[in-house]
Scaffold this motif. Structure first.
Motif, mmCIF file in Angstrom:
data_model
loop_
_atom_site.group_PDB
_atom_site.id
_atom_site.type_symbol
_atom_site.label_atom_id
_atom_site.label_comp_id
_atom_site.label_asym_id
_atom_site.label_seq_id
_atom_site.Cartn_x
_atom_site.Cartn_y
_atom_site.Cartn_z
ATOM 1 N N PRO A 157 0.819 -1.214 0.000
ATOM 2 C CA PRO A 157 0.000 0.000 0.000
ATOM 3 C C PRO A 157 0.856 1.268 0.000
ATOM 4 N N ARG A 158 0.221 2.370 -0.431
ATOM 5 C CA ARG A 158 0.917 3.665 -0.474
ATOM 6 C C ARG A 158 0.177 4.727 0.306
ATOM 7 N N THR A 159 -0.995 4.416 0.844
ATOM 8 C CA THR A 159 -1.760 5.379 1.662
ATOM 9 C C THR A 159 -2.368 4.632 2.849
ATOM 10 N N ASP A 160 -2.810 5.407 3.857
ATOM 11 C CA ASP A 160 -3.518 4.818 5.008
ATOM 12 C C ASP A 160 -4.715 4.005 4.538
ATOM 13 N N GLY A 161 -5.448 4.577 3.594
ATOM 14 C CA GLY A 161 -6.662 3.911 3.111
ATOM 15 C C GLY A 161 -6.339 2.576 2.458
ATOM 16 N N GLN A 162 -5.242 2.531 1.690
ATOM 17 C CA GLN A 162 -4.861 1.270 1.047
ATOM 18 C C GLN A 162 -4.420 0.243 2.086
ATOM 19 N N ALA A 163 -3.720 0.700 3.123
ATOM 20 C CA ALA A 163 -3.260 -0.237 4.164
ATOM 21 C C ALA A 163 -4.458 -0.838 4.901
ATOM 22 N N ALA A 164 -5.444 0.014 5.207
ATOM 23 C CA ALA A 164 -6.636 -0.490 5.905
ATOM 24 C C ALA A 164 -7.411 -1.449 5.004
ATOM 25 N N ALA A 165 -7.508 -1.116 3.726
ATOM 26 C CA ALA A 165 -8.237 -1.986 2.793
ATOM 27 C C ALA A 165 -7.521 -3.326 2.634
ATOM 28 N N THR A 194 3.055 7.947 2.019
ATOM 29 C CA THR A 194 3.429 6.534 2.198
ATOM 30 C C THR A 194 4.334 6.305 3.407
ATOM 31 N N ALA A 195 5.286 7.204 3.657
ATOM 32 C CA ALA A 195 6.225 6.990 4.766
ATOM 33 C C ALA A 195 5.506 6.772 6.118
ATOM 34 N N PRO A 196 4.330 7.412 6.356
ATOM 35 C CA PRO A 196 3.647 7.144 7.633
ATOM 36 C C PRO A 196 3.275 5.669 7.836
ATOM 37 N N LEU A 197 3.254 4.888 6.754
ATOM 38 C CA LEU A 197 2.916 3.467 6.906
ATOM 39 C C LEU A 197 4.015 2.696 7.643
ATOM 40 N N ILE A 198 5.226 3.260 7.676
ATOM 41 C CA ILE A 198 6.308 2.580 8.415
ATOM 42 C C ILE A 198 5.896 2.478 9.885
ATOM 43 N N ALA A 199 5.377 3.567 10.441
ATOM 44 C CA ALA A 199 4.932 3.544 11.849
ATOM 45 C C ALA A 199 3.709 2.635 12.012
ATOM 46 N N TYR A 200 2.844 2.625 11.010
ATOM 47 C CA TYR A 200 1.632 1.788 11.063
ATOM 48 C C TYR A 200 2.021 0.316 11.234
ATOM 49 N N TYR A 201 2.991 -0.149 10.431
ATOM 50 C CA TYR A 201 3.376 -1.566 10.519
ATOM 51 C C TYR A 201 4.263 -1.835 11.732
#
Ligand code: ADP
Ligand code: AMP
Length: 221
Positions: A90-98, A183-190
């Motif tokens: 994913p490249r966005t919060d929305g894509q990660a959640a989906a 996209t970089a915020p997804l590093i913290a998400y994972y």
């Protein structure tokens, strides 16, 4: 263990595609590149491709709606049961959640998200020097990965090569901005989910490959 779901995170030029293809060969996983899927849609002139074309040329992100529709179609193919390497998604919060929701529906979750850590400035040179074999898609670089025999693809022998329209210095800078903003915020998400791994991806291709193969062998073998 259910089939591994690996994510490669990193800015344009970090080496996601290069490494995903090597992992595909070594571990029998399936590379899923949303960039490749979108370029195929543009080339085929589908509705999604027509909507995505100008956005891609500008170096911005295509809408979640379009990207998710393309990815879901691809994930419905039987070969993904071998396990997947997501490259550029994913490249966005929305894509990660989906993605989490899609995987949960199949009783799965993300096995590991590997952040390829690089310096932005080096990425302009990596992306500007990138080209691929027009026959088989093998990736090359003017300086860092030349064919063993000049002008002939190592994999298939083709003498035709191509460069991407968005691989110019100006568009790369836009793509780097989009990466840092969305996209970089997804590093913290994972990281919060406990599945994040970090790799220094500034070294040679083979060194990055060894680090990555060590992680994949540990989490997904
Ligand atoms: P991404 O898929 O993350 O955008 P690529 O895998 O296409 O990046 O790599 C971008 C370019 O840099 C390619 O031409 C590739 O051959 C080259 N490359 C990839 N990894 C490295 C590396 N570790 N060192 C030097 N060049 C690299
Ligand atoms: P890539 O091949 O990953 O470098 O992607 C090339 C371009 O395709 C990007 O600059 C975006 O315009 C678009 N793209 C690829 N993947 C995605 C995604 N997951 N979300 C939004 N846009 C994407």
């Amino acid at each position: 263990m259910s089939a591994p779901v690996l994510i490669l995170l990193g800015p344009p030029g970090a080496g996601k595609g290069t490494q995903a293809r090597m992992l595909e060969e070594e571990f029998g996983l399936v590379q899923l590149s949303t960039g490749d899927m979108l370029r195929a849609a543009v080339a085929a002139g589908t509705d999604a491709g027509r909507a995505a074309k100008a956005v891609m040329e500008a170096g911005a992100l295509v809408s979640d709606e379009i990207v998710l529709a393309i990815l879901k179609d691809r994930m419905a193919q039987p070969d993904v049961a071998r396990g997947i390497i997501l490259d550029g998604f994913p490249r966005t919060d929305g894509q990660a959640a989906a993605l989490d929701a899609l995987l949960a529906g199949a009783g799965q979750k993300v096995t590991a998200a590997v952040s390829l850590e690089v310096d932005d400035e080096a990425m302009v040179g990596r992306v500007s020097g990138r080209y691929t074999c027009a026959g088989c898609g093998e990736g090359y670089h003017d300086e860092f990965k030349r064919p063993a025999s000049a002008g002939h693809c190592d994999k298939c022998g083709s003498t035709a090569f191509k460069r991407r329209a968005d691989d110019n210095a100006e568009t790369v800078r836009e793509r780097l901005k989009a990466y840092h903003a969305q996209t970089a915020p997804l590093i913290a998400y994972y990281d919060t989910k406990g599945v994040l791994e970090r790799i220094d991806a500034m070294g040679p291709i083979a060194a990055v490959r060894d680090a990555l193969a060590g992680i994949v062998g540990r989490v997904a073998a």
